[in-house]
Design an enzyme around this catalytic site. Structure first.
Site, PDB file in Angstrom:
ATOM      1  N   THR A 136       0.823  -1.206   0.000  1.00 22.30           N
ATOM      2  CA  THR A 136       0.000   0.000   0.000  1.00 22.30           C
ATOM      3  C   THR A 136       0.860   1.260   0.000  1.00 22.30           C
ATOM      4  O   THR A 136       2.008   1.234   0.470  1.00 22.30           O
ATOM      5  CB  THR A 136      -0.892  -0.013   1.271  1.00 22.30           C
ATOM      6  OG1 THR A 136      -1.453   1.281   1.464  1.00 22.30           O
ATOM      7  CG2 THR A 136      -0.097  -0.335   2.521  1.00 22.30           C
ATOM      8  N   ASP A 137       0.283   2.378  -0.457  1.00 23.14           N
ATOM      9  CA  ASP A 137       1.005   3.657  -0.384  1.00 23.14           C
ATOM     10  C   ASP A 137       1.034   4.193   1.050  1.00 23.14           C
ATOM     11  O   ASP A 137       1.763   5.141   1.342  1.00 23.14           O
ATOM     12  CB  ASP A 137       0.384   4.701  -1.327  1.00 23.14           C
ATOM     13  CG  ASP A 137      -1.056   5.056  -0.991  1.00 23.14           C
ATOM     14  OD1 ASP A 137      -1.665   4.382  -0.131  1.00 23.14           O
ATOM     15  OD2 ASP A 137      -1.587   6.024  -1.583  1.00 23.14           O
ATOM     16  N   GLU A 138       0.261   3.573   1.945  1.00 17.81           N
ATOM     17  CA  GLU A 138       0.219   4.071   3.327  1.00 17.81           C
ATOM     18  C   GLU A 138       1.550   3.882   4.050  1.00 17.81           C
ATOM     19  O   GLU A 138       1.793   4.506   5.078  1.00 17.81           O
ATOM     20  CB  GLU A 138      -0.932   3.406   4.098  1.00 17.81           C
ATOM     21  CG  GLU A 138      -2.270   3.721   3.458  1.00 17.81           C
ATOM     22  CD  GLU A 138      -3.474   3.255   4.256  1.00 17.81           C
ATOM     23  OE1 GLU A 138      -3.403   3.224   5.489  1.00 17.81           O
ATOM     24  OE2 GLU A 138      -4.489   2.920   3.625  1.00 17.81           O
ATOM     25  N   TYR A 161      -1.591  -0.808  10.901  1.00 21.74           N
ATOM     26  CA  TYR A 161      -1.721  -1.461   9.590  1.00 21.74           C
ATOM     27  C   TYR A 161      -0.552  -1.104   8.681  1.00 21.74           C
ATOM     28  O   TYR A 161       0.140  -1.984   8.158  1.00 21.74           O
ATOM     29  CB  TYR A 161      -3.046  -1.059   8.922  1.00 21.74           C
ATOM     30  CG  TYR A 161      -3.090  -1.353   7.438  1.00 21.74           C
ATOM     31  CD1 TYR A 161      -3.069  -2.661   6.964  1.00 21.74           C
ATOM     32  CD2 TYR A 161      -3.126  -0.321   6.488  1.00 21.74           C
ATOM     33  CE1 TYR A 161      -3.088  -2.936   5.599  1.00 21.74           C
ATOM     34  CE2 TYR A 161      -3.151  -0.585   5.123  1.00 21.74           C
ATOM     35  CZ  TYR A 161      -3.132  -1.895   4.690  1.00 21.74           C
ATOM     36  OH  TYR A 161      -3.143  -2.170   3.336  1.00 21.74           O
ATOM     37  N   LYS A 165       2.528  -3.414   7.109  1.00 23.85           N
ATOM     38  CA  LYS A 165       2.784  -3.571   5.674  1.00 23.85           C
ATOM     39  C   LYS A 165       4.210  -3.109   5.338  1.00 23.85           C
ATOM     40  O   LYS A 165       4.889  -3.711   4.512  1.00 23.85           O
ATOM     41  CB  LYS A 165       1.766  -2.777   4.848  1.00 23.85           C
ATOM     42  CG  LYS A 165       0.352  -3.310   4.872  1.00 23.85           C
ATOM     43  CD  LYS A 165       0.198  -4.714   4.306  1.00 23.85           C
ATOM     44  CE  LYS A 165       0.453  -4.800   2.811  1.00 23.85           C
ATOM     45  NZ  LYS A 165       0.115  -6.143   2.276  1.00 23.85           N
ATOM     46  N   HIS A 296      -5.070  10.083  11.961  1.00 25.73           N
ATOM     47  CA  HIS A 296      -5.591   9.998  10.588  1.00 25.73           C
ATOM     48  C   HIS A 296      -4.664  10.733   9.610  1.00 25.73           C
ATOM     49  O   HIS A 296      -4.469  11.945   9.721  1.00 25.73           O
ATOM     50  CB  HIS A 296      -6.981  10.657  10.571  1.00 25.73           C
ATOM     51  CG  HIS A 296      -7.844  10.202   9.439  1.00 25.73           C
ATOM     52  ND1 HIS A 296      -9.129  10.629   9.274  1.00 25.73           N
ATOM     53  CD2 HIS A 296      -7.604   9.350   8.425  1.00 25.73           C
ATOM     54  CE1 HIS A 296      -9.646  10.055   8.203  1.00 25.73           C
ATOM     55  NE2 HIS A 296      -8.736   9.279   7.667  1.00 25.73           N
TER      56      HIS A 296
HETATM   57  P1  NAD Z   1      -9.144  -7.827   1.934  1.00 26.58           P
HETATM   58  O1  NAD Z   1      -9.177  -7.585   3.404  1.00 26.58           O
HETATM   59  O2  NAD Z   1     -10.371  -7.593   1.128  1.00 26.58           O
HETATM   60  O3  NAD Z   1      -8.682  -9.325   1.642  1.00 26.58           O
HETATM   61  C1  NAD Z   1      -7.649  -9.958   2.338  1.00 26.58           C
HETATM   62  C2  NAD Z   1      -7.741 -11.455   2.081  1.00 26.58           C
HETATM   63  O4  NAD Z   1      -6.670 -12.088   2.794  1.00 26.58           O
HETATM   64  C3  NAD Z   1      -9.044 -12.076   2.587  1.00 26.58           C
HETATM   65  O5  NAD Z   1      -9.578 -12.938   1.612  1.00 26.58           O
HETATM   66  C4  NAD Z   1      -8.618 -12.851   3.833  1.00 26.58           C
HETATM   67  O6  NAD Z   1      -9.422 -13.997   4.083  1.00 26.58           O
HETATM   68  C5  NAD Z   1      -7.181 -13.218   3.486  1.00 26.58           C
HETATM   69  N1  NAD Z   1      -6.359 -13.445   4.678  1.00 26.58           N
HETATM   70  C6  NAD Z   1      -6.248 -12.634   5.770  1.00 26.58           C
HETATM   71  N2  NAD Z   1      -5.411 -13.199   6.665  1.00 26.58           N
HETATM   72  C7  NAD Z   1      -4.953 -14.350   6.123  1.00 26.58           C
HETATM   73  C8  NAD Z   1      -4.050 -15.366   6.555  1.00 26.58           C
HETATM   74  N3  NAD Z   1      -3.446 -15.302   7.757  1.00 26.58           N
HETATM   75  N4  NAD Z   1      -3.821 -16.402   5.730  1.00 26.58           N
HETATM   76  C9  NAD Z   1      -4.425 -16.496   4.532  1.00 26.58           C
HETATM   77  N5  NAD Z   1      -5.305 -15.581   4.071  1.00 26.58           N
HETATM   78  C10 NAD Z   1      -5.559 -14.519   4.861  1.00 26.58           C
HETATM   79  O7  NAD Z   1      -7.928  -6.944   1.403  1.00 26.58           O
HETATM   80  P2  NAD Z   1      -7.759  -6.186   0.016  1.00 26.58           P
HETATM   81  O8  NAD Z   1      -8.348  -4.845   0.116  1.00 26.58           O
HETATM   82  O9  NAD Z   1      -8.179  -7.103  -1.091  1.00 26.58           O
HETATM   83  O10 NAD Z   1      -6.174  -6.015  -0.013  1.00 26.58           O
HETATM   84  C11 NAD Z   1      -5.331  -7.018  -0.570  1.00 26.58           C
HETATM   85  C12 NAD Z   1      -3.883  -6.589  -0.453  1.00 26.58           C
HETATM   86  O11 NAD Z   1      -3.691  -5.337  -1.111  1.00 26.58           O
HETATM   87  C13 NAD Z   1      -3.433  -6.368   0.989  1.00 26.58           C
HETATM   88  O12 NAD Z   1      -2.125  -6.854   1.102  1.00 26.58           O
HETATM   89  C14 NAD Z   1      -3.480  -4.870   1.173  1.00 26.58           C
HETATM   90  O13 NAD Z   1      -2.540  -4.456   2.122  1.00 26.58           O
HETATM   91  C15 NAD Z   1      -3.135  -4.390  -0.223  1.00 26.58           C
HETATM   92  N6  NAD Z   1      -3.686  -3.066  -0.599  1.00 26.58           N
HETATM   93  C16 NAD Z   1      -5.011  -2.774  -0.426  1.00 26.58           C
HETATM   94  C17 NAD Z   1      -5.503  -1.533  -0.844  1.00 26.58           C
HETATM   95  C18 NAD Z   1      -6.975  -1.194  -0.702  1.00 26.58           C
HETATM   96  O14 NAD Z   1      -7.356  -0.048  -0.980  1.00 26.58           O
HETATM   97  N7  NAD Z   1      -7.857  -2.100  -0.336  1.00 26.58           N
HETATM   98  C19 NAD Z   1      -4.653  -0.613  -1.415  1.00 26.58           C
HETATM   99  C20 NAD Z   1      -3.310  -0.948  -1.586  1.00 26.58           C
HETATM  100  C21 NAD Z   1      -2.850  -2.190  -1.189  1.00 26.58           C
END
Ligand code: NAD
Length: 354
Positions: A136-138, A161, A165, A296
């Site tokens: 993430t960009d965070e 969080y 990451k 925040h």
């Molecule tokens: P999400 O919370 O929708 O999905 C996460 C998935 O990981 C779920 O299906 C969950 O069951 C699974 N999971 C969690 N813990 C687990 C474990 N211990 N073992 C196996 N599976 C596990 O998240 P998302 O929004 O789809 O994000 C996916 C990735 O992208 C993350 O790594 C997040 O940090 C990154 N990301 C998200 C965003 C955003 O805006 N949502 C932006 C940038 C990066």
């Protein structure tokens, strides 16, 4: 394109499921989803592809080293895309332990399993293997009114969080430099789109506004996020996984900066147009300002010039077209989010740190 075996951790989540739909929908590759199915994982997000013979699913926890070693040895992936994570900032404020376990320890376990697997491959397969870490960009912290996050911006995570990451990003980088594991990394801005778990700002606002419930906005709503449609993110991830330079990281973003309050207002206007309801009236009057999230971050904004220059990726959705499509998707897929909501999460406020 040569058929490859993709292992996708977190493939039942919001972004992971978009990646799986993209892979099975437009390539010949095989896909194995490895997911623990936490509250955020949902196999219903994969129904459109789950009868494809190239699709497989393993319910497993990435912190379980024995399970990860077994799965890698049985499936023998060419590409690992690591998306499994605890992903909600508010939850990380209430309970950081799970974030440390999954995001840091889980990434470590996966890296060790990947290293063992990679070392055992034939020379040809070894040279084609890659571990793609999705972040993430965070991790870069918070920006003032101007400037952007670049790939070489110093890390300054502010929430449990983003700190977890950031730690996972450092581990991935170290496994490349120390052990030679072929990795690529991406850091992306806020995603929105279909199949988004309704605890995050956009889906929560859509559903509450549809039902005439209060629309909580943190603080004054002036915090700025750079929004990217999840399908544009999935496309960028696919391009990096296939063609990114080993050891490099790529920033992914939409050049779509909006304040939270303007996003909420835009959703209200779209719902007034697409689902007018006389009993509810104009949705904007449902907006309720609530205590701000502790710590925040004020503003995130990504410079995505590198991925555009090197891999030719650009987002297809504008925020306006993407938001309209997303609101329409929630109107058309009530069953999906009603089922999600009937589970553990019922829309309550999280992350006030009291
Ligand atoms: P999400 O919370 O929708 O999905 C996460 C998935 O990981 C779920 O299906 C969950 O069951 C699974 N999971 C969690 N813990 C687990 C474990 N211990 N073992 C196996 N599976 C596990 O998240 P998302 O929004 O789809 O994000 C996916 C990735 O992208 C993350 O790594 C997040 O940090 C990154 N990301 C998200 C965003 C955003 O805006 N949502 C932006 C940038 C990066």
């Amino acid at each position: 394109m040569k058929m490859k075996r993709f292992l996708i951790t977190g493939g039942a989540g919001f972004i992971g499921s978009a990646v799986v739909r993209r892979l099975l929908g437009t390539t010949d590759h095989q896909v194995l989803v490895v997911d623990k199915l936490t509250y955020a994982g949902n196999l219903e997000s994969l129904v459109s592809v789950s009868s494809d013979p190239r699709y497989g699913f393993e319910r497993a926890d990435i912190t379980d080293a024995t399970a990860m070693r077994r799965i890698l040895s049985e499936f023998s992936p060419d590409v690992m895309m690591h998306l499994a994570a605890e992903s909600h900032v508010d939850r990380s404020i209430d309970g950081p332990g799970e974030f440390i376990q999954t995001n840091i320890v889980g990434t470590y376990v996966l890296l060790q399993a990947a290293l063992e697997h990679w070392r055992g491959l034939t020379a040809e397969r070894k040279s084609g293997f890659r571990f793609h870490h999705i972040s993430t960009d965070e991790v870069f912290g918070s920006l003032g009114p101007t400037g952007f996050f670049y790939e070489d911006t110093a890390y300054q995570p502010n929430s449990p969080y983003s700190a977890s990451k950031a730690a996972s990003d450092h581990l991935v980088r170290a496994w490349h430099h120390t052990y030679g594991l072929p990795v690529v990394m991406t850091n992306c801005s806020n995603n929105y789109g279909p199949f988004h778990f309704p605890e995050k700002l956009i889906p929560l606002t859509i559903i509450n506004a549809l039902e005439g419930k209060p629309l909580p906005v943190y603080g004054t709503g002036e915090n700025i996020r750079d929004w990217l449609h999840v399908e544009d993110h999935a496309e960028a991830l696919f391009q990096v996984a296939e063609r990114g330079t080993l050891g490099e990281s790529y920033n992914i973003g939409g050049h779509n900066e909006h304040t939270n309050i303007s996003v909420v207002r835009a959703i209200c206007a779209l719902l007034d147009e697409l689902a007018p309801n006389d009993a509810i009236g104009p949705r904007e009057k449902l907006i309720t300002f609530v205590t701000d999230r502790p710590g925040h971050d004020a503003r995130y904004a990504i410079d995505a010039a590198k991925i555009e220059r090197e891999l030719g990726w650009k987002p297809r959705h504008t925020f306006e077209s993407g938001l309209r499509q997303t609101v329409q998707w929630y109107l058309d897929n009530k069953l999906w989010w009603e089922r999600v909501r009937s589970g553990v999460y019922r829309g309550e406020r999280l992350g006030v740190a009291v």
